[in-house]
Write a protein that holds these residues in place. Structure first.
Motif, mmCIF file in Angstrom:
data_model
loop_
_atom_site.group_PDB
_atom_site.id
_atom_site.type_symbol
_atom_site.label_atom_id
_atom_site.label_comp_id
_atom_site.label_asym_id
_atom_site.label_seq_id
_atom_site.Cartn_x
_atom_site.Cartn_y
_atom_site.Cartn_z
ATOM 1 N N LEU A 28 1.635 12.390 -7.252
ATOM 2 C CA LEU A 28 2.547 13.183 -6.436
ATOM 3 C C LEU A 28 3.990 13.103 -6.909
ATOM 4 O O LEU A 28 4.829 13.892 -6.441
ATOM 5 C CB LEU A 28 2.474 12.719 -4.968
ATOM 6 N N ILE A 29 4.290 12.172 -7.791
ATOM 7 C CA ILE A 29 5.668 12.008 -8.270
ATOM 8 C C ILE A 29 6.024 13.171 -9.189
ATOM 9 O O ILE A 29 5.327 13.436 -10.166
ATOM 10 C CB ILE A 29 5.839 10.660 -8.983
ATOM 11 N N GLN A 30 7.111 13.855 -8.869
ATOM 12 C CA GLN A 30 7.489 15.055 -9.597
ATOM 13 C C GLN A 30 8.096 14.748 -10.964
ATOM 14 O O GLN A 30 7.833 15.441 -11.940
ATOM 15 C CB GLN A 30 8.498 15.869 -8.762
ATOM 16 N N ASN A 31 8.901 13.712 -11.029
ATOM 17 C CA ASN A 31 9.627 13.385 -12.256
ATOM 18 C C ASN A 31 8.809 12.422 -13.106
ATOM 19 O O ASN A 31 8.567 11.275 -12.706
ATOM 20 C CB ASN A 31 10.990 12.762 -11.913
ATOM 21 N N ASP B 37 11.072 7.346 0.709
ATOM 22 C CA ASP B 37 11.388 7.738 -0.663
ATOM 23 C C ASP B 37 11.109 9.228 -0.835
ATOM 24 O O ASP B 37 10.162 9.765 -0.240
ATOM 25 C CB ASP B 37 10.541 6.931 -1.648
ATOM 26 N N ASP B 38 11.916 9.877 -1.657
ATOM 27 C CA ASP B 38 11.751 11.314 -1.851
ATOM 28 C C ASP B 38 11.302 11.680 -3.261
ATOM 29 O O ASP B 38 11.372 12.845 -3.641
ATOM 30 C CB ASP B 38 13.060 12.048 -1.526
ATOM 31 N N GLN C 253 0.824 -1.205 0.000
ATOM 32 C CA GLN C 253 0.000 0.000 0.000
ATOM 33 C C GLN C 253 0.864 1.264 0.000
ATOM 34 O O GLN C 253 1.860 1.354 0.723
ATOM 35 C CB GLN C 253 -0.915 -0.008 1.228
ATOM 36 N N ASN C 254 0.470 2.234 -0.854
ATOM 37 C CA ASN C 254 1.113 3.566 -0.908
ATOM 38 C C ASN C 254 2.608 3.500 -1.165
ATOM 39 O O ASN C 254 3.389 4.277 -0.606
ATOM 40 C CB ASN C 254 0.858 4.349 0.391
ATOM 41 N N LEU C 255 3.040 2.595 -2.013
ATOM 42 C CA LEU C 255 4.462 2.475 -2.318
ATOM 43 C C LEU C 255 4.949 3.738 -3.028
ATOM 44 O O LEU C 255 4.269 4.269 -3.912
ATOM 45 C CB LEU C 255 4.703 1.248 -3.200
ATOM 46 N N GLY C 256 6.138 4.192 -2.668
ATOM 47 C CA GLY C 256 6.702 5.399 -3.272
ATOM 48 C C GLY C 256 6.397 6.663 -2.498
ATOM 49 O O GLY C 256 6.942 7.721 -2.819
ATOM 50 N N GLY D 19 15.567 13.698 -6.661
ATOM 51 C CA GLY D 19 15.965 13.386 -5.299
ATOM 52 C C GLY D 19 17.130 12.428 -5.251
ATOM 53 O O GLY D 19 17.568 11.868 -6.260
ATOM 54 N N SER D 20 17.617 12.227 -4.038
ATOM 55 C CA SER D 20 18.761 11.323 -3.861
ATOM 56 C C SER D 20 18.380 9.861 -4.044
ATOM 57 O O SER D 20 19.244 9.014 -4.272
ATOM 58 C CB SER D 20 19.351 11.533 -2.463
#
Length: 385
Positions: free
Chosen positions: A306-309, A266-267, A257-260, A274-275
């Motif tokens: 929500l993932i920026q990239n 994770d950032d 659930q809610n991976l990432g 992110g790093s």
């Protein structure tokens, strides 16, 4: 499948061949193989596991997602050894229901569960699973739900475009089948079913301590611990193909659930570069390797919005076998649009796995909408073009 041969009053040699085959319980057109009782282990046997069925398209063993309409869209079900990625809706309202239906289907069929979460204790997740609609009362429950949400026939005719009249209708009503069940979202699964089930929980806060010293690695500590946990369950309980189970064969259903999300350490949702930008993709790469050699199927929910990239999203899609996205109408202009008043959102089939093929299949139906009724979550053809 054995072919049935019928012979008339022909030559004696043909009759003797049939008679000889009948004595050995094998027809003259059937390949000799192990008996159903399992006394002969010299050849391969067809895996017979409760809650599974072979695909009519490629012979791959399938399990139900817990939503028969979604099974139909995915070609019959979720293939063993594959990953189903669910792109969460914006407010994470409907994706948890799909996640819980997958787990509830495993409990009903006696499958082993592995539930992983960074936000909620797996024991609490199991307590919130929807109750199955069994054959005795499913038709009654479904009829009541449809009657309470019935749309006037005149409005339906106005919404249906001519091109949808040629499409096959989605199967949204309960059927008497051992593969795939319907679930009542207003009720909880009986406690005795949970107590009788075999499940394993991975709650990240309990696995990672603040004093844990982690060596430099391309994976976050949470991902490393989860991969080790999954690997141990697969090997210790005999779900890997290299070490066949001595007991009755079973399927491992894995739910993450809610991976990432940032709670997994994770950032990717916080920064574009992110790093840990490659941590998630490497986790999926290793996870898929574990699934490919085991009797297991995995469902993952991920907040991709929500993932920026966007490059990371493309990599995650490529590393997943099946990808579906949920788009909720909450907070959008469609929520107040009268044309969409009968639906709660759209469902997008972004990718279907390529199994024994060089190219991946594509869904025949593109415009799909979902709605959560009083009891049932249904998927229907979106009549708004």
């Amino acid at each position: 499948m054995a072919a049935v041969a019928t012979c008339g009053s022909g030559a004696g040699t043909t009759g003797s061949a049939v008679a000889t085959a009948s004595k050995s319980n094998v027809t003259s057109f059937q390949r000799r193989g192990p008996r159903a009782s399992g006394t002969n282990d010299s050849g391969p046997r067809l895996v017979s596991i409760a809650g599974t069925r072979p695909s009519v398209r490629n012979g791959q063993l399938l399990v139900s997602t817990g939503l028969p309409a979604l099974d139909q869209l995915l070609g019959g079900g979720l293939a063993i050894g594959t990953v189903l990625l669910i792109e969460e809706d914006k407010y994470n309202i409907y994706s948890p229901l799909l996640f819980k239906c997958f787990l509830a289907e495993g409990i009903v069929n006696g499958h082993t569960l592995l539930v992983a979460s960074a936000t909620e204790d797996p024991a609490n997740i199991l307590q919130e699973l929807p109750a199955p609609l069994l054959d005795d009362n499913s038709k009654k429950e479904f009829d009541e739900d449809v009657y309470n949400h019935k749309t006037p026939e005149s409005n339906i005719k106005m919404k249906i475009a001519w091109r949808y009249q040629l499409l096959p209708k989605m199967e949204i009503g309960p059927v008497s089948s051992r593969f795939g069940h319907y679930y009542d979202a207003s009720k909880r699964i009986p406690q005795e079913l949970i107590e009788a089930s075999n499940w394993h929980g991975f709650f990240l806060p309990e696995k990672i301590s603040s004093t844990l010293k982690v060596e430099p690695c391309s994976l976050t500590p949470g991902y490393i611990k989860l991969l080790q946990f999954i690997q141990n369950i697969i090997y210790e309980e005999g779900f890997d193909g290299s070490n066949p189970q001595k007991k009755q064969r079973n399927v491992l259903r894995i739910g993450i659930q809610n991976l990432g999300s940032p709670l997994w350490g994770d950032d990717i949702c916080c920064a574009e570069n992110g790093s840990n930008s490659h941590s998630l993709t490497k986790f999926l790469y290793v996870l898929r390797g574990l699934l490919r050699t085991s009797l297991s199927a995995c469902i993952i929910t991920m907040p991709t919005h929500l993932i920026q990239n966007k490059t990371i999203i493309a990599r995650v899609t490529n590393l997943s076998d099946t990808v579906i996205g949920l788009e909720s109408f909450i907070g959008s202009e469609r929520e107040t649009n009268p044309l969409y008043k009968d639906y709660h959102g759209l469902i997008h089939i972004r990718q279907i796995p390529r199994l024994n093929n060089l190219i991946c299949d594509e869904s025949d139906v593109k415009d799909l909408a979902f709605k959560l009724k009083r009891k049932l979550f249904t998927i229907e053809v979106d009549f708004i073009s």
